[in-house]
Design a protein around this motif. Structure first.
Motif, PDB file in Angstrom:
ATOM      1  N   GLU A   1       0.818  -1.217   0.000  1.00 46.28           N
ATOM      2  CA  GLU A   1       0.000   0.000   0.000  1.00 46.28           C
ATOM      3  C   GLU A   1       0.853   1.270   0.000  1.00 46.28           C
ATOM      4  N   GLN A   2       2.071   1.194   0.541  1.00 50.08           N
ATOM      5  CA  GLN A   2       2.974   2.338   0.574  1.00 50.08           C
ATOM      6  C   GLN A   2       4.329   1.927   0.002  1.00 50.08           C
ATOM      7  N   VAL A   3       4.830   2.761  -0.896  1.00 51.49           N
ATOM      8  CA  VAL A   3       6.159   2.548  -1.466  1.00 51.49           C
ATOM      9  C   VAL A   3       6.897   3.873  -1.381  1.00 51.49           C
ATOM     10  N   ARG A   4       8.101   3.838  -0.828  1.00 44.71           N
ATOM     11  CA  ARG A   4       8.920   5.046  -0.744  1.00 44.71           C
ATOM     12  C   ARG A   4      10.236   4.796  -1.480  1.00 44.71           C
ATOM     13  N   PHE A   5      10.517   5.655  -2.429  1.00 38.14           N
ATOM     14  CA  PHE A   5      11.793   5.629  -3.129  1.00 38.14           C
ATOM     15  C   PHE A   5      12.678   6.701  -2.515  1.00 38.14           C
ATOM     16  N   VAL A   6      13.860   6.318  -2.080  1.00 41.24           N
ATOM     17  CA  VAL A   6      14.816   7.292  -1.558  1.00 41.24           C
ATOM     18  C   VAL A   6      15.968   7.410  -2.541  1.00 41.24           C
ATOM     19  N   GLY A   7      16.540   8.612  -2.614  1.00 39.20           N
ATOM     20  CA  GLY A   7      17.591   8.872  -3.584  1.00 39.20           C
ATOM     21  C   GLY A   7      17.023   9.168  -4.965  1.00 39.20           C
ATOM     22  N   TRP A   8      15.770   9.611  -5.002  1.00 41.55           N
ATOM     23  CA  TRP A   8      15.077   9.816  -6.275  1.00 41.55           C
ATOM     24  C   TRP A   8      15.769  10.853  -7.153  1.00 41.55           C
ATOM     25  N   LYS A   9      16.267  11.919  -6.561  1.00 40.84           N
ATOM     26  CA  LYS A   9      16.918  12.966  -7.360  1.00 40.84           C
ATOM     27  C   LYS A   9      18.088  12.389  -8.153  1.00 40.84           C
ATOM     28  N   SER A  10      18.871  11.553  -7.512  1.00 45.50           N
ATOM     29  CA  SER A  10      20.002  10.913  -8.202  1.00 45.50           C
ATOM     30  C   SER A  10      19.511  10.034  -9.344  1.00 45.50           C
ATOM     31  N   LEU A  11      18.469   9.259  -9.101  1.00 47.26           N
ATOM     32  CA  LEU A  11      17.931   8.407 -10.160  1.00 47.26           C
ATOM     33  C   LEU A  11      17.439   9.261 -11.324  1.00 47.26           C
ATOM     34  N   ALA A  12      16.701  10.310 -11.025  1.00 46.58           N
ATOM     35  CA  ALA A  12      16.147  11.169 -12.074  1.00 46.58           C
ATOM     36  C   ALA A  12      17.244  11.836 -12.898  1.00 46.58           C
ATOM     37  N   GLU A  13      18.387  12.093 -12.287  1.00 43.98           N
ATOM     38  CA  GLU A  13      19.515  12.687 -13.020  1.00 43.98           C
ATOM     39  C   GLU A  13      20.249  11.644 -13.863  1.00 43.98           C
ATOM     40  N   ARG A  14      20.450  10.465 -13.314  1.00 44.09           N
ATOM     41  CA  ARG A  14      21.225   9.424 -14.003  1.00 44.09           C
ATOM     42  C   ARG A  14      20.412   8.641 -15.026  1.00 44.09           C
ATOM     43  N   VAL A  15      19.143   8.388 -14.699  1.00 42.56           N
ATOM     44  CA  VAL A  15      18.287   7.551 -15.546  1.00 42.56           C
ATOM     45  C   VAL A  15      16.936   8.273 -15.726  1.00 42.56           C
ATOM     46  N   PRO A  16      16.954   9.428 -16.379  1.00 34.88           N
ATOM     47  CA  PRO A  16      15.725  10.240 -16.442  1.00 34.88           C
ATOM     48  C   PRO A  16      14.553   9.547 -17.127  1.00 34.88           C
ATOM     49  N   ASP A  17      14.801   8.848 -18.215  1.00 36.80           N
ATOM     50  CA  ASP A  17      13.694   8.168 -18.903  1.00 36.80           C
ATOM     51  C   ASP A  17      13.101   7.070 -18.026  1.00 36.80           C
ATOM     52  N   GLY A  18      13.968   6.309 -17.389  1.00 41.95           N
ATOM     53  CA  GLY A  18      13.496   5.239 -16.514  1.00 41.95           C
ATOM     54  C   GLY A  18      12.699   5.778 -15.339  1.00 41.95           C
ATOM     55  N   ALA A  19      13.164   6.873 -14.739  1.00 40.92           N
ATOM     56  CA  ALA A  19      12.449   7.478 -13.612  1.00 40.92           C
ATOM     57  C   ALA A  19      11.069   7.949 -14.049  1.00 40.92           C
ATOM     58  N   MET A  20      10.994   8.567 -15.216  1.00 44.88           N
ATOM     59  CA  MET A  20       9.726   9.065 -15.726  1.00 44.88           C
ATOM     60  C   MET A  20       8.760   7.911 -16.031  1.00 44.88           C
ATOM     61  N   ILE A  21       9.265   6.880 -16.679  1.00 39.34           N
ATOM     62  CA  ILE A  21       8.403   5.745 -17.024  1.00 39.34           C
ATOM     63  C   ILE A  21       7.928   5.030 -15.764  1.00 39.34           C
ATOM     64  N   LEU A  22       8.807   4.891 -14.778  1.00 43.11           N
ATOM     65  CA  LEU A  22       8.417   4.243 -13.523  1.00 43.11           C
ATOM     66  C   LEU A  22       7.288   5.013 -12.851  1.00 43.11           C
ATOM     67  N   THR A  23       7.404   6.337 -12.763  1.00 45.99           N
ATOM     68  CA  THR A  23       6.325   7.111 -12.140  1.00 45.99           C
ATOM     69  C   THR A  23       5.033   6.983 -12.943  1.00 45.99           C
ATOM     70  N   ASP A  24       5.137   7.007 -14.256  1.00 45.43           N
ATOM     71  CA  ASP A  24       3.944   6.852 -15.098  1.00 45.43           C
ATOM     72  C   ASP A  24       3.280   5.492 -14.860  1.00 45.43           C
TER      73      ASP A  24
END
Length: 89
Positions: free
Chosen positions: A48-71
């Motif tokens: 029911e709850q998922v927390r991603f930590v270090g998201w800023k780093s992921l979004a910088e290194r793997v921007p497409d993957g971060a965007m697709i995961l959130t979508d």
């Protein structure tokens, strides 16, 4: 709640391997976004709850993957789990 540390992830393959481990996807998981959708929408139970930590780093290194995961997680919540809470920190 599941807490997933994505701070050190540097590629989509690493991201998929981490998601596979943390969400307990089956061994045959294809490590692509179509396979991710298949897994979350019918193969495994997402907490029911998922927390991603270090998201800023992921979004910088793997921007497409971060965007697709959130979508994907937004779509999953909209279709199957309206109470799902996902945090990106």
């Amino acid at each position: 709640m599941v807490i997933i540390d994505v701070a050190s992830v540097a590629s989509e393959d690493e991201l998929h391997r981490l998601l596979q481990r943390e969400f307990d996807f089956p061994d045959f998981y294809g490590r692509n976004w179509a396979a991710f959708w298949d897994a979350v929408s019918g193969l495994v139970f997402i907490p029911e709850q998922v927390r991603f930590v270090g998201w800023k780093s992921l979004a910088e290194r793997v921007p497409d993957g971060a965007m697709i995961l959130t979508d994907c997680l937004d779509r999953y919540r909209d279709r199957y789990r309206p109470g799902l809470r996902v945090e990106y920190r």
